[in-house]
Structures are given as structure tokens and as C-alpha cells.
Design an enzyme around this catalytic site. Structure first.
Site, PDB file in Angstrom:
ATOM      1  N   LYS A  16       0.847  -1.189   0.000  1.00  0.00           N
ATOM      2  CA  LYS A  16       0.000   0.000   0.000  1.00  0.00           C
ATOM      3  C   LYS A  16       0.884   1.240   0.000  1.00  0.00           C
ATOM      4  O   LYS A  16       1.981   1.230   0.561  1.00  0.00           O
ATOM      5  CB  LYS A  16      -0.925   0.003   1.221  1.00  0.00           C
ATOM      6  CG  LYS A  16      -1.869  -1.193   1.268  1.00  0.00           C
ATOM      7  CD  LYS A  16      -2.696  -1.196   2.547  1.00  0.00           C
ATOM      8  CE  LYS A  16      -3.581  -2.431   2.622  1.00  0.00           C
ATOM      9  NZ  LYS A  16      -4.346  -2.485   3.900  1.00  0.00           N
ATOM     10  N   ASP A 150       5.752   1.435  14.779  1.00  0.00           N
ATOM     11  CA  ASP A 150       4.508   1.353  15.545  1.00  0.00           C
ATOM     12  C   ASP A 150       4.758   1.238  17.039  1.00  0.00           C
ATOM     13  O   ASP A 150       3.839   1.414  17.838  1.00  0.00           O
ATOM     14  CB  ASP A 150       3.686   0.152  15.076  1.00  0.00           C
ATOM     15  CG  ASP A 150       2.615   0.538  14.072  1.00  0.00           C
ATOM     16  OD1 ASP A 150       2.174   1.702  14.100  1.00  0.00           O
ATOM     17  OD2 ASP A 150       2.213  -0.315  13.267  1.00  0.00           O
ATOM     18  N   ALA A 212      -8.692  -4.729  11.770  1.00  0.00           N
ATOM     19  CA  ALA A 212      -8.245  -6.116  11.657  1.00  0.00           C
ATOM     20  C   ALA A 212      -7.249  -6.431  12.763  1.00  0.00           C
ATOM     21  O   ALA A 212      -7.241  -7.513  13.341  1.00  0.00           O
ATOM     22  CB  ALA A 212      -7.631  -6.356  10.287  1.00  0.00           C
ATOM     23  N   ASP A 284     -13.947 -10.289   8.986  1.00  0.00           N
ATOM     24  CA  ASP A 284     -14.430  -8.949   8.654  1.00  0.00           C
ATOM     25  C   ASP A 284     -15.668  -8.626   9.496  1.00  0.00           C
ATOM     26  O   ASP A 284     -16.695  -9.313   9.390  1.00  0.00           O
ATOM     27  CB  ASP A 284     -14.762  -8.871   7.162  1.00  0.00           C
ATOM     28  CG  ASP A 284     -15.002  -7.450   6.677  1.00  0.00           C
ATOM     29  OD1 ASP A 284     -15.663  -6.666   7.399  1.00  0.00           O
ATOM     30  OD2 ASP A 284     -14.538  -7.106   5.576  1.00  0.00           O
ATOM     31  N   ARG A 286     -17.799  -6.291   9.221  1.00  0.00           N
ATOM     32  CA  ARG A 286     -18.976  -5.949   8.423  1.00  0.00           C
ATOM     33  C   ARG A 286     -19.772  -7.200   8.062  1.00  0.00           C
ATOM     34  O   ARG A 286     -21.010  -7.203   8.127  1.00  0.00           O
ATOM     35  CB  ARG A 286     -18.542  -5.208   7.155  1.00  0.00           C
ATOM     36  CG  ARG A 286     -17.961  -3.825   7.415  1.00  0.00           C
ATOM     37  CD  ARG A 286     -17.281  -3.262   6.188  1.00  0.00           C
ATOM     38  NE  ARG A 286     -16.126  -4.067   5.803  1.00  0.00           N
ATOM     39  CZ  ARG A 286     -15.266  -3.734   4.848  1.00  0.00           C
ATOM     40  NH1 ARG A 286     -15.443  -2.603   4.169  1.00  0.00           N
ATOM     41  NH2 ARG A 286     -14.235  -4.510   4.558  1.00  0.00           N
ATOM     42  N   GLY A 329     -10.556   1.111  11.403  1.00  0.00           N
ATOM     43  CA  GLY A 329     -11.663   0.830  10.492  1.00  0.00           C
ATOM     44  C   GLY A 329     -12.970   0.518  11.186  1.00  0.00           C
ATOM     45  O   GLY A 329     -14.029   1.038  10.816  1.00  0.00           O
ATOM     46  N   GLU A 332     -14.056   3.647  13.506  1.00  0.00           N
ATOM     47  CA  GLU A 332     -14.533   4.807  12.756  1.00  0.00           C
ATOM     48  C   GLU A 332     -15.885   4.564  12.095  1.00  0.00           C
ATOM     49  O   GLU A 332     -16.690   5.496  11.966  1.00  0.00           O
ATOM     50  CB  GLU A 332     -13.516   5.181  11.670  1.00  0.00           C
ATOM     51  CG  GLU A 332     -12.178   5.662  12.213  1.00  0.00           C
ATOM     52  CD  GLU A 332     -11.098   5.702  11.147  1.00  0.00           C
ATOM     53  OE1 GLU A 332     -11.456   5.797   9.947  1.00  0.00           O
ATOM     54  OE2 GLU A 332      -9.907   5.627  11.485  1.00  0.00           O
ATOM     55  N   GLU A 382      -2.429   7.041   9.559  1.00  0.00           N
ATOM     56  CA  GLU A 382      -1.046   6.623   9.797  1.00  0.00           C
ATOM     57  C   GLU A 382      -0.127   7.043   8.658  1.00  0.00           C
ATOM     58  O   GLU A 382       1.044   7.377   8.887  1.00  0.00           O
ATOM     59  CB  GLU A 382      -1.006   5.108  10.000  1.00  0.00           C
ATOM     60  CG  GLU A 382      -1.688   4.650  11.285  1.00  0.00           C
ATOM     61  CD  GLU A 382      -2.181   3.221  11.225  1.00  0.00           C
ATOM     62  OE1 GLU A 382      -1.685   2.394  12.002  1.00  0.00           O
ATOM     63  OE2 GLU A 382      -3.074   2.941  10.402  1.00  0.00           O
TER      64      GLU A 382
END
Length: 398
Positions: A16, A150, A212, A284, A286, A329, A332, A382
Site C-alpha cells: 500500500k 509502531d 483487523a 471482517d 462488516r 476501520g 470509525e 497513519e
């Protein structure tokens, strides 16, 4: 020709990135584009979006594309797409810096060797973080690279908050609590005065980074004084596929009674547990929230229960609680998880505003005006935190 900064977060199957203008210290407005190359090892997908969310580039790479090949593709795409810009420095998210690094550091061969020593302490992340540094060094030997950790935000934890009740010689060898998600907590600490006010920022705050990977951090005057993750990023809260806190006797049982190898146990605890293991459906949140399967409900209930228990522990470490902040994630975007956590935190003085919680977009307060302990949701960034560290250390910040 203007300078740009590249932020990289390399994982087991993805790279990423985010690209920022570097003429001044970066803000969110300096983001040019972001994206990544995912599904490495299968059918790699390279997608880039502009700062406004529109798609800039979307393609698939040949099957068998390696991490090193993907890095070359990414750098080549940036240089071809933005000939008016000069890539001046690259910042890497590196999960584990141990006791050696209390802040960002210019990468040297010596630093790379030191980081490799932490591979076994963060097997989901560290090997891939460092491999990306090595790959880029081969492509551009003179390009400055900066490692951002981190663990660094927790470097000055009180000694009592880092110690395990183990023989002293092990502690002296570095077996202690380090804490993680520090780049996220550092960003939230910087946002607190603007979002919640200076009085909250100066107070006793618990931040829950829920995604995650999940952890919580107790902050006093925006400094870490206790956190849920420990020697590795496996400890603490239940996560997507990680177990979180576990009786060490379970590991001994698996070794002795189930004849599992250390690598099999590692796979079990890091990749097959957490929400995935309990639900048997998905890692996940969701997916689980949308499911009526009783095992999905059990996984969610356990996830919330562990957060609520750790909140009580961290409030004790702080000597009380003034504010609770959700980020990451899940933190929020999952208003249902925030609702359940706040309801279980009512004894601490948290009173939720259901409408504010359900309708919130972006950063804001989700507790009632008369709540003794205020509750907030603040998106983390981040990548931007890394970009700022890089700018300060690279030529643009000197």
C-alpha cells in the site's frame, strides 16, 4: 521540479502507498494519490485513487508477480506518471522497533540488520516491512528511506507498565511489553486538541484502535502510559484473525497434548483465531454484523466484552477516565460496535448520544452533552503521520 514523499506499508500480499507533496510539512491536503498492489501471489491488482477518491489507475499485473517486481512496477509508475515531481524520500511503516528505536530513523544496512532481528516478534508484518526496504534499496540505492515504528509512541511507558513477571535476565534481554499501533495513537494525540478541545487532550483518555488489528492505549496529556498489546502484536484485544490475550498454558497444552509445532501454533494464533476463529465465517466485522448466524453473534459479543474489560483496566491505570476515543476501520465506521462498548462503559460515566453515534461522519462527539466521560470517533491517518516524520527527517524538513 517539486519534491514528493512516498509512504509505503508492505504486507504479506500487498504493498500500500500514499504520495504527498513535500514543499511544506504535509497535511491531508498535500495528498496526491494513494492505492496499492494487492493479491500478490494470486492475480495482483494495482489500483490508484486521487485525493478526491476518483480512480486514477486500475489494472492487473501478471500472475506470479513478486513483491520485488511489484515494487519496481510501483516506482516506475510514479516516475512515469509524475515527471514534474522528484521522489525525494520514502517512509516505511515498520511494526516492531524493539527497545532500540524511540522514533523514526534513516535506514542503513546496520538498521536493516537490527530490524531483521524482530521478524519473529511480528511475523505478519515485520518480514514484509523490511523486505520492501531492501527491494527499494536495490532499485534506488541513493534514495533516502526512513523507518517509522509502531512501537515508538510507547517507548517511554512507565517501567511497571512494560514488565512481565519473569526472571530478570529475560527482562534484561528485551522480553517486555512494547505496544503497537503507535503511529495511529500519535496521530490521534495530535488531533485531540482540535477535535475534542485542549482540556480533553490534557486529561485521562483511552483510545481504542479497532480494525483487523486491534488495541487500546491509555493516554495522560497525550502520552502513552499503558497499552493492551505486549511483546508482540498478538496480545490484548481479540482481533480479526488473532486471538489476543491468552493463557500461556494453552500454548503448552497445544505443544504437549496436541503435538503441534511452534509454526502450527503461530498460524493458529495469528491467522486462524479472533473473529474468524470464533465465528467460523469471516475476519471482517462488516460480514459478521450483517449475519444472523449465532456464531457470528458470539464473535461480536466476545469482541465487545474484551474491549469493555480492557477499558476498565486502562481506566484503573489512569486513575479515572475523562474521554474515550474510537478509531481504526471498525472504530470509525461500525456505530453498532461503538454503541455496545459505550453501553458497557456506562458504569465509568459514558452516556451515549444514539443519534450522534448513528449519524456521525468523520470526526466528532458521540456522547450525550451531560455525559461525565465524553466519547468521540476520530479517523486515524497513519500514512500522514509517516509523511510528516519523513518530511522532518529528510531534506525538506532540515
Amino acid at each position: 521540479m517539486s519534491d514528493v514523499l512516498l509512504v509505503l506499508n508492505a504486507g504479506s500480499s500487498s504493498i500500500k502507498f500514499a504520495l504527498y507533496e513535500a514543499h511544506t510539512e504535509p497535511t491531508a491536503d498535500h495528498l496526491i494519490c494513494e492505492g496499492g498492489i494487492g493479491s500478490l501471489g494470486h492475480r495482483p491488482h494495482f489500483k490508484v485513487v486521487n485525493s478526491d477518491g476518483s480512480t486514477r489507475y486500475d489494472t492487473y499485473l501478471p500472475e506470479g508477480t513478486s513483491h520485488d517486481d511489484a515494487m519496481a512496477v510501483l516506482i516506475g509508475w510514479i516516475e512515469t506518471t509524475f515527471p514534474e515531481h522528484r521522489l525525494s524520500a520514502v517512509g516505511h511503516r515498520v511494526v516492531h522497533g524493539g527497545a532500540l528505536f524511540d522514533g523514526p530513523v534513516d535506514v542503513t544496512p546496520e538498521v536493516i540488520a537490527q530490524l531483521r532481528a524482530f521478524d519473529r516478534l511480528a511475523p505478519l508484518h515485520q518480514p514484509h516491512n523490511v523486505s520492501a526496504i531492501e527491494a527499494l534499496a536495490k532499485l534506488h540505492p541513493s534514495l533516502p528511506q526512513i523507518a517509522c515504528f509502531d512501537t515508538a509512541f510507547h517507548h517511554r511507558l512507565p517501567e511497571v507498565a512494560t514488565a512481565f513477571a519473569l526472571p530478570r535476565e529475560l527482562t534484561e534481554q528485551g522480553v517486555r511489553r512494547y505496544g503497537f499501533h503507535g503511529l495511529s495513537y500519535e496521530y490521534i494525540a495530535g488531533r485531540l486538541p482540535d477535535v475534542a478541545g485542549q482540556a480533553v487532550a490534557d486529561g485521562r483518555v483511552v483510545v481504542a484502535h479497532l480494525g483487523a488489528g486491534a488495541s487500546m492505549c491509555a493516554m495522560l496529556r497525550c502520552r502513552s502510559i499503558a497499552t493492551t498489546m505486549g511483546f508482540t502484536a498478538l496480545d490484548g484485544l481479540m482481533m480479526g484473525s488473532r486471538c489476543g490475550e491468552l493463557d500461556p498454558g494453552v500454548v503448552l497444552y497445544l505443544l504437549e497434548e496436541k503435538s503441534m509445532t511452534a509454526r502450527e501454533i503461530e498460524d493458529l494464533l495469528y491467522r486462524e483465531s479472533g473473529l474468524l476463529g470464533v465465528s467460523g465465517i469471516s475476519d471482517d466485522m462488516r460480514t459478521l454484523l450483517a449475519s444472523d448466524d449465532p456464531h457470528a453473534c458470539e464473535a461480536i459479543e466476545l469482541f465487545v466484552y474484551r474491549i469493555a474489560r480492557e477499558l476498565g483496566s486502562l481506566a484503573a491505570a489512569l486513575g479515572g477516565l475523562d474521554a474515550l476515543v474510537f478509531t481504526g476501520g471498525i472504530g470509525e465506521h461500525a456505530s453498532e460496535i461503538r454503541r455496545r462498548v459505550c453501553e458497557q462503559a456506562a458504569w465509568l460515566g459514558v452516556t451515549l448520544d444514539p443519534d450522534a453515534n448513528a449519524s456521525l461522519s468523520g470526526a466528532g462527539r458521540i456522547s450525550a452533552p451531560d455525559s461525565k466521560v465524553s466519547a468521540w470517533a476520530i479517523p486515524t491517518d497513519e500514512d500522514l503521520m509517516i509523511a510528516r516524520h519523513v518530511w522532518r527527517l529528510a531534506d525538506g524538513g532540515r
